[in-house]
Scaffold this motif. Structure first.
Motif, PDB file in Angstrom:
ATOM      1  N   UNK A 272      42.283   2.147   5.357  1.00  0.00           N
ATOM      2  CA  UNK A 272      41.869   0.947   5.270  1.00  0.00           C
ATOM      3  C   UNK A 272      42.041  -0.028   4.159  1.00  0.00           C
ATOM      4  N   UNK A 273      41.571  -0.916   4.539  1.00  0.00           N
ATOM      5  CA  UNK A 273      41.866  -2.572   3.726  1.00  0.00           C
ATOM      6  C   UNK A 273      40.665  -3.287   3.885  1.00  0.00           C
ATOM      7  N   UNK A 274      39.417  -3.370   3.842  1.00  0.00           N
ATOM      8  CA  UNK A 274      38.192  -4.152   3.729  1.00  0.00           C
ATOM      9  C   UNK A 274      37.663  -4.548   2.259  1.00  0.00           C
ATOM     10  N   UNK A 275      36.821  -5.766   2.777  1.00  0.00           N
ATOM     11  CA  UNK A 275      35.589  -5.856   1.594  1.00  0.00           C
ATOM     12  C   UNK A 275      34.373  -5.399   2.353  1.00  0.00           C
ATOM     13  N   UNK A 276      33.555  -4.250   1.103  1.00  0.00           N
ATOM     14  CA  UNK A 276      32.617  -3.220   1.906  1.00  0.00           C
ATOM     15  C   UNK A 276      31.569  -3.723   0.639  1.00  0.00           C
ATOM     16  N   UNK A 277      30.829  -2.683   0.586  1.00  0.00           N
ATOM     17  CA  UNK A 277      29.076  -3.100  -0.024  1.00  0.00           C
ATOM     18  C   UNK A 277      28.694  -1.519   0.048  1.00  0.00           C
ATOM     19  N   UNK A 278      27.680  -1.567  -0.818  1.00  0.00           N
ATOM     20  CA  UNK A 278      27.443   0.035  -0.374  1.00  0.00           C
ATOM     21  C   UNK A 278      26.277   0.008   0.284  1.00  0.00           C
ATOM     22  N   UNK A 279      25.702  -0.859   0.715  1.00  0.00           N
ATOM     23  CA  UNK A 279      25.100  -0.529   2.111  1.00  0.00           C
ATOM     24  C   UNK A 279      25.487  -0.471   3.479  1.00  0.00           C
ATOM     25  N   UNK A 280      26.499  -1.331   3.409  1.00  0.00           N
ATOM     26  CA  UNK A 280      28.182  -0.679   5.348  1.00  0.00           C
ATOM     27  C   UNK A 280      28.707   0.363   4.231  1.00  0.00           C
ATOM     28  N   UNK A 281      28.688   0.741   3.053  1.00  0.00           N
ATOM     29  CA  UNK A 281      29.034   2.168   3.455  1.00  0.00           C
ATOM     30  C   UNK A 281      28.510   3.025   3.708  1.00  0.00           C
ATOM     31  N   UNK A 282      27.133   3.141   3.299  1.00  0.00           N
ATOM     32  CA  UNK A 282      26.252   4.059   3.993  1.00  0.00           C
ATOM     33  C   UNK A 282      25.879   4.055   5.187  1.00  0.00           C
ATOM     34  N   UNK A 283      26.328   3.173   5.904  1.00  0.00           N
ATOM     35  CA  UNK A 283      26.386   2.737   7.316  1.00  0.00           C
ATOM     36  C   UNK A 283      27.362   3.417   7.672  1.00  0.00           C
ATOM     37  N   UNK A 284      27.905   4.365   9.535  1.00  0.00           N
ATOM     38  CA  UNK A 284      28.727   4.683  10.056  1.00  0.00           C
ATOM     39  C   UNK A 284      29.504   3.356  10.364  1.00  0.00           C
ATOM     40  N   UNK A 285      30.784   3.509  10.443  1.00  0.00           N
ATOM     41  CA  UNK A 285      31.613   2.413  10.814  1.00  0.00           C
ATOM     42  C   UNK A 285      32.077   2.821  12.711  1.00  0.00           C
ATOM     43  N   UNK A 286      32.019   2.104  13.501  1.00  0.00           N
ATOM     44  CA  UNK A 286      32.709   2.657  15.283  1.00  0.00           C
ATOM     45  C   UNK A 286      33.844   3.349  14.993  1.00  0.00           C
ATOM     46  N   UNK A 287      33.507   5.375  15.579  1.00  0.00           N
ATOM     47  CA  UNK A 287      34.333   5.377  15.256  1.00  0.00           C
ATOM     48  C   UNK A 287      34.536   6.840  14.949  1.00  0.00           C
ATOM     49  N   UNK A 288      33.338   7.007  14.293  1.00  0.00           N
ATOM     50  CA  UNK A 288      33.111   7.921  12.753  1.00  0.00           C
ATOM     51  C   UNK A 288      31.927   8.998  13.619  1.00  0.00           C
TER      52      UNK A 288
END
Length: 433
Positions: A272-288
């Motif tokens: 992974x290389x991306x911009x993120x934040x705490x809220x996005x980190x708490x959600x599941x990304x597609x494929x997880x």
């Protein structure tokens, strides 16, 4: 709105708006209760507190894959009664819910998602009972499907996203998100897509941190008999609303690779290389995958704030599953760079290893170990945390089982009074539907 009520509202909203959908999924649940004893519940270097806890709870899963309604809800609700009265009793909720209602088949869907968990108030402090808070991220919106020929499909999405933290008010926000996707079907097992997303983030209590996120990337997905690939490559941009703030941009890259050389073994890599934040980190990304349906709730390690960070991470995993043995080992690396406030800039190296061995058809002995060396660059701080333990579980009958576990947790730090050592013992019973 509290986490349980948000989940209930999400489910009720989808079901209420879907009068023609058949609600007939698979519901499973386990009721559990146990007693745990810690010789250092406050996880301190000096003056440890010995504490016994009574821990009842329920974990559950609901799955439906119908033509009109698809649902996947997994969660755990747990109550912790601190018998020594040194800490306030806690009710904790952990869940991942994904609901999709096909309003117009192959044309219009309504998606509802809700994710809840326990995160620290202060990520630099230990995971003591007073350093925990409930968090929740809720999303709802329509998905419009269209075709541009026999092999090209399009998708337009709108989302309203609300993030909430029990105590860290500057985390609370609402987001408006739009996405446009075009997918080219390359064959029965692969497709190539062009994706554009825009997101407007507004914080309730910290308007200086408001920003827009724009992403444009190409994604390739292939699923073969022995090999899977899900890779995305593009560009991300962060534009802050406040005057004088500079625009931040970075290449975007995400890739998940899986190789199954035999029926019992799997090698996988996640980059992974991306911009993120705490809220996005708490959600599941597609494929997880959703959170594991296990007994007990653990505290996460997110810095609960409004800050955006550049995430660079790599995780490698080897997993083996045979009739009697389940084994996995997973080294990892991550680096987080915060754009506005570098206080929490960090680099972590670590991994975990776990093995389950079936002593007899109803009894399993498990062992695990995980550790991470974490370096905070601005703070000149280095922490090393190691946790390891043993567990014995026995299935009495079809519905009843018991488990006993012993866990050791150690932290060393170059900052005075930030290290600790804890031994935790647990014994409990489980009723499974």
């Amino acid at each position: 709105m509290s986490t349980p009520s948000k989940l209930a509202s999400a489910i009720a909203l989808t079901f209420a708006l879907a009068p023609g959908a058949t609600i007939a999924g698979q519901l499973d649940y386990s009721l559990y209760g146990g007693v745990a004893h810690s010789d250092n519940i406050n996880l301190t270097t000096h003056d440890p507190i010995s504490q016994t806890m009574l821990i009842p709870g329920v974990n559950f899963s609901y799955n439906q894959q119908g033509e009109d309604l698809q649902a996947n809800v997994i969660g755990d609700v747990e109550y912790r009664d601190y018998l020594g009265n040194r800490f306030r009793d806690q009710t904790q909720v952990e869940l991942a819910s994904q609901l999709n209602w096909s309003v117009l088949p192959d044309r219009l869907d309504l998606a509802v998602q809700d994710y809840a968990g326990i995160q620290p108030l202060d990520t630099l402090a230990s995971d003591a009972p007073g350093n925990q808070q409930q968090t929740n991220v809720f999303a709802v919106g329509p998905i419009y499907h269209f075709r541009l020929g026999s092999t090209v499909r399009g998708q337009a999405e709108l989302r309203y996203i609300d993030s909430y933290a029990e105590k860290t008010r500057e985390f609370n926000s609402h987001r408006n998100q739009g996405a446009l996707r075009f997918a080219k079907i390359l064959g029965p097992t692969s497709q190539l897509s062009l994706n554009a997303t825009v997101q407007q983030v507004d914080f309730y209590n910290n308007t200086d941190s408001n920003y827009d996120r724009n992403e444009l990337y190409v994604r390739y997905v292939s699923q073969l008999t022995f090999f899977d690939i899900d890779a995305a490559l593009g560009e991300s941009q962060i534009n802050y609303d406040r005057a004088g703030a500079r625009t931040q941009s970075s290449p975007l890259a995400r890739a998940t690779l899986s190789w199954r050389p035999t029926e019992s073994s799997t090698f996988s890599a996640n980059v992974i290389r991306q911009y993120s934040d705490a809220a996005q980190d708490m959600m599941l990304m597609p494929g997880q995958s959703p959170l594991a349906n296990t007994t007990g709730i653990s505290t996460g390690d997110a810095v609960v704030s409004s800050e955006v960070y550049l995430e660079r991470s790599l995780q490698l995993t080897y997993a083996l599953r045979t009739e009697r043995v389940t084994f996995s080992i997973s080294p990892s690396y991550r680096k987080l760079g915060y754009g506005n406030d570098p206080t929490y800039d960090q680099t972590g190296r670590g991994g975990n290893i776990a093995i389950d061995y079936r002593l007899r058809p109803t009894m399993t002995l498990s062992a695990f170990a995980n550790g991470e060396q974490l370096k905070y660059h601005t703070l000149s701080r280095r922490d090393k945390t190691v946790t390891y333990g043993l567990e014995l579980a026995d299935q009495w009958t079809q519905h009843w089982s018991w488990r006993a576990a012993l866990t050791q947790q150690r932290r060393t730090s170059n900052v005075p009074d930030q290290g600790f050592h804890e031994t935790l013992a647990y014994v409990g019973i489980v009723f499974k539907r």
